[in-house]
Write an enzyme that holds these catalytic residues in place. Sequence first.
Site, PDB file in Angstrom:
ATOM      1  N   LYS A  87       1.112  -7.666  -5.494  1.00 35.89           N
ATOM      2  CA  LYS A  87      -0.097  -7.606  -4.677  1.00 35.89           C
ATOM      3  C   LYS A  87      -1.188  -8.137  -5.235  1.00 35.89           C
ATOM      4  CE  LYS A  87      -1.139  -4.813  -0.512  1.00 35.89           C
ATOM      5  NZ  LYS A  87      -1.402  -3.533   0.101  1.00 35.89           N
TER       6      LYS A  87
HETATM    7  O1  G3P Z   1      -2.067  -1.806   4.254  1.00 42.05           O
HETATM    8  C1  G3P Z   1      -3.483  -1.844   4.086  1.00 42.05           C
HETATM    9  C2  G3P Z   1      -3.806  -0.286   4.355  1.00 42.05           C
HETATM   10  O2  G3P Z   1      -3.455   0.620   3.264  1.00 42.05           O
HETATM   11  C3  G3P Z   1      -5.331  -0.282   4.618  1.00 42.05           C
HETATM   12  O3  G3P Z   1      -5.433   0.556   5.661  1.00 42.05           O
HETATM   13  O4  G3P Z   1      -6.494   2.142   6.943  1.00 42.05           O
HETATM   14  O5  G3P Z   1      -7.446   1.729   4.876  1.00 42.05           O
HETATM   15  O6  G3P Z   1      -7.709   0.006   6.801  1.00 42.05           O
HETATM   16  P1  G3P Z   1      -6.762   1.174   5.952  1.00 42.05           P
END
Ligand code: G3P
Length: 218
Positions: A87
């Site tokens: 990634k």
């Molecule tokens: O897949 C990306 C994710 O982990 C980010 O999620 O909720 O931190 O925006 P969030």
Amino acid sequence: MKFFIDTANLDQIREANELGVLDGVTTNPSLMAKENIRGEENCRRHYAAICAIVDGDVSAEVIATDYEGMIREGEELAAIHPNIVVKLPCTAEGIRAVRYFAGKGIRTNCTLVFSPGQALLAAKAGATYVSPFVGRLDDICSDGVELVGKIVEMYRYYGYPTQVLAASIRHTQHIMQCVEAGADVATCPLAAIKGLLRHPLTDSGLAAFLADHKRVNG
Ligand code: G3P
């Protein structure tokens, strides 16, 4: 539509995997930190443990922000298990690294994507997955699901094989909106996946079936 779980928590990964519908896992440095995984060796061990649970793609993110560092880390991550997907952030260095890994046959997930232009570069560089962040766009009063739809449309129009992996999914409705937008994958928290099962008519219907059965069978 593939389902990935967006966590580094082994219990949640096991629980989702036991449902029998899990296609993979995504992690990021914040999710690894949440599980208190420190140091390169422990990270590698943790990714190996995830790969031992799930028979599917597992995204492991580089920490380096320079090209050489990304290549070194990405090669080490890819060597952990054949299911590891490297990634990389959608920066100039990250796009160069995506191109390098595509040439080596190493699969990549280009992350932190917030615009169709970024997604275009990721596809041109040969990313296996591109990760538009739905929730974080919604957080700033932009439309995350709309971005997913635009990327899907662009990739279909030009025939790019890069898969659209809807990320930063916050709730169950996001999952269904991304299905409608044509995402290839949604990576979701466990609660959002379980939310797909919830329906009051299922609960009341099951209660009625069991009550009728008991009435006759005792
Ligand atoms: O897949 C990306 C994710 O982990 C980010 O999620 O909720 O931190 O925006 P969030």
